[in-house]
Design a protein around this motif. Structure first.
Motif, PDB file in Angstrom:
ATOM      1  N   VAL A  93      -6.123  -0.256  -2.577  1.00 29.30           N
ATOM      2  CA  VAL A  93      -5.271  -0.491  -1.403  1.00 29.30           C
ATOM      3  C   VAL A  93      -6.107  -0.967  -0.219  1.00 29.30           C
ATOM      4  O   VAL A  93      -5.686  -1.862   0.524  1.00 29.30           O
ATOM      5  CB  VAL A  93      -4.474   0.780  -1.039  1.00 29.30           C
ATOM      6  N   ALA A  94      -7.300  -0.401  -0.038  1.00 32.42           N
ATOM      7  CA  ALA A  94      -8.174  -0.836   1.060  1.00 32.42           C
ATOM      8  C   ALA A  94      -8.563  -2.298   0.903  1.00 32.42           C
ATOM      9  O   ALA A  94      -8.603  -3.061   1.885  1.00 32.42           O
ATOM     10  CB  ALA A  94      -9.421   0.046   1.117  1.00 32.42           C
ATOM     11  N   LYS A  95      -8.852  -2.704  -0.318  1.00 29.62           N
ATOM     12  CA  LYS A  95      -9.210  -4.108  -0.571  1.00 29.62           C
ATOM     13  C   LYS A  95      -8.017  -5.031  -0.320  1.00 29.62           C
ATOM     14  O   LYS A  95      -8.173  -6.129   0.222  1.00 29.62           O
ATOM     15  CB  LYS A  95      -9.713  -4.275  -2.006  1.00 29.62           C
ATOM     16  N   GLN A  96      -6.811  -4.585  -0.705  1.00 36.46           N
ATOM     17  CA  GLN A  96      -5.625  -5.400  -0.477  1.00 36.46           C
ATOM     18  C   GLN A  96      -5.328  -5.517   1.013  1.00 36.46           C
ATOM     19  O   GLN A  96      -4.958  -6.592   1.506  1.00 36.46           O
ATOM     20  CB  GLN A  96      -4.417  -4.793  -1.204  1.00 36.46           C
TER      21      GLN A  96
ATOM     22  N   ILE B  66     -13.347  -1.252   7.570  1.00 37.97           N
ATOM     23  CA  ILE B  66     -12.052  -1.140   8.247  1.00 37.97           C
ATOM     24  C   ILE B  66     -11.375   0.180   7.866  1.00 37.97           C
ATOM     25  O   ILE B  66     -10.894   0.918   8.723  1.00 37.97           O
ATOM     26  CB  ILE B  66     -11.144  -2.333   7.893  1.00 37.97           C
ATOM     27  N   ALA B  67     -11.353   0.505   6.588  1.00 40.88           N
ATOM     28  CA  ALA B  67     -10.660   1.714   6.129  1.00 40.88           C
ATOM     29  C   ALA B  67     -11.230   2.970   6.767  1.00 40.88           C
ATOM     30  O   ALA B  67     -10.485   3.924   7.059  1.00 40.88           O
ATOM     31  CB  ALA B  67     -10.740   1.805   4.604  1.00 40.88           C
TER      32      ALA B  67
ATOM     33  N   PHE C  41      -1.237   2.161   4.056  1.00 41.52           N
ATOM     34  CA  PHE C  41      -1.213   2.997   2.859  1.00 41.52           C
ATOM     35  C   PHE C  41       0.152   3.644   2.657  1.00 41.52           C
ATOM     36  O   PHE C  41       0.540   3.936   1.523  1.00 41.52           O
ATOM     37  CB  PHE C  41      -2.294   4.084   2.956  1.00 41.52           C
ATOM     38  N   HIS C  42       0.878   3.880   3.749  1.00 42.66           N
ATOM     39  CA  HIS C  42       2.188   4.512   3.634  1.00 42.66           C
ATOM     40  C   HIS C  42       3.132   3.690   2.758  1.00 42.66           C
ATOM     41  O   HIS C  42       4.032   4.252   2.112  1.00 42.66           O
ATOM     42  CB  HIS C  42       2.813   4.701   5.018  1.00 42.66           C
TER      43      HIS C  42
END
Length: 320
Positions: free
Chosen positions: A36-39, A137-138, A171-172
């Motif tokens: 998800v962080a990469k997306q 960023i994450a 992420f939500h």
């Protein structure tokens, strides 16, 4: 021996079981968080390409302290995105990103932060890495110190990963659970403190099993995690922890010791950054965790001696 007394105590085994459960939870969450962080990183860069009409997003030159955001303040030093002490309110000495990227990323991080007012933890990041590293960023969504040198989800503990999920609106979209207010993700994040800040290293079986049930609930979230093999493999390990007789071994205690060692480092950093009023309480917590780490080191040491003695005994028997 002290370590043997620990191993014979049911409440100690339950504490060790819960500590190991946190490690299994991290194993189940890390690949999901990484994806998800990469997306999110890709979507941020793609949006910049579209809105700025540029083909490549790259920088590495901007510093957070001097970065000029894309958004402008409103009224007298009021951030339209709601961030307190935003760079937009103190424009003296602020420099726009020469590559037309970092100001937009700064805005995106604030917009995606779920707290009110939004409060990214800038000390965990290096702006020079934003355009090339998703976790730079994450990590802005981990509202706790100690993660500035972490480079991937594999380096981040269960608590840190849960911070990212809870505090990052992006992420939500990948979680079914309502992360506003009381929720199982926030409960599991708190368990780390309750387990590793314990001065007794003891838990009732019902409490340990409740912790593990909530860890399982997190990994069985119905949106995406329920369909991920890595998450469900971790669920299997957690269910075995709960339903089978838990045996303290050198291997599983080394895993718990590693997590406690990391918690000690985090508390040391937090104590160094704390105000005078908060420092007394943090020093008390740090002392408790350091004592815990010392005790666990002794347990692991004695377990290794016992393992070695057992192997030697088996070897002697096989030769006779």
């Amino acid at each position: 021996m002290a370590h043997q007394l620990h191993l014979e105590k049911e409440k100690y085994r339950q504490w060790a079981k819960a500590g190991l459960g946190l490690g299994y939870s991290k194993e189940g969450l890390a690949p999901f968080c990484d994806d998800v962080a990469k997306q999110q990183h890709k979507d941020i860069l793609d949006n910049i390409k579209q809105t700025k009409n540029i083909s490549t997003v790259t920088c590495g030159q901007c510093a957070l302290k001097t970065l000029k955001p894309d958004h402008l303040k409103i009224g007298k030093n009021q951030c339209p995105l709601g961030q307190v002490n935003c760079n937009c309110c103190y424009t003296s000495g602020k420099i726009a990103c020469p590559n037309n990227a970092c100001g937009a990323i700064y805005d995106d991080i604030i917009t995606n932060h779920a707290s009110s007012p939004p409060a990214p933890y800038w000390k965990n990041t290096q702006t020079q890495q934003w355009t090339g590293d998703p976790w730079s960023i994450a990590k802005c969504f981990i509202n706790a110190p100690g993660y500035d040198q972490k480079t991937s989800s594999a380096d981040i503990d269960c608590s840190g990963l849960l911070h990212v999920i809870i505090n990052n609106k992006y992420f939500h979209n990948h979680i079914q659970c309502n992360l506003a207010g009381a929720n199982v993700f926030s409960k599991v994040r708190q368990y780390r403190n309750e387990i590793f800040h314990s001065g007794t290293m003891e838990l009732e079986k019902a409490v340990a099993n409740n912790y593990i049930d909530d860890m399982i609930a997190v990994l069985k979230d119905g949106k995406e995690l329920i369909n991920r093999k890595d998450a469900q493999d971790a669920v299997t390990k957690l269910e075995e922890l709960k339903n089978k007789d838990f045996v303290v071994t050198t291997e599983n205690m080394e895993k718990v010791l590693g997590d406690v060692r990391e918690e000690t480092g985090n508390l040391r950093k937090l104590t160094g950054l704390a105000t005078k009023d908060d420092r007394v309480n943090l020093k008390r917590k740090l002392s408790a965790v350091e004592s815990l780490m010392s005790e666990l080191k002794e347990v692991v040491k004695r377990l290794k001696i016992d393992d070695s003695a057992l192997k030697n005994n088996r070897s002697t028997k096989s030769q006779n």
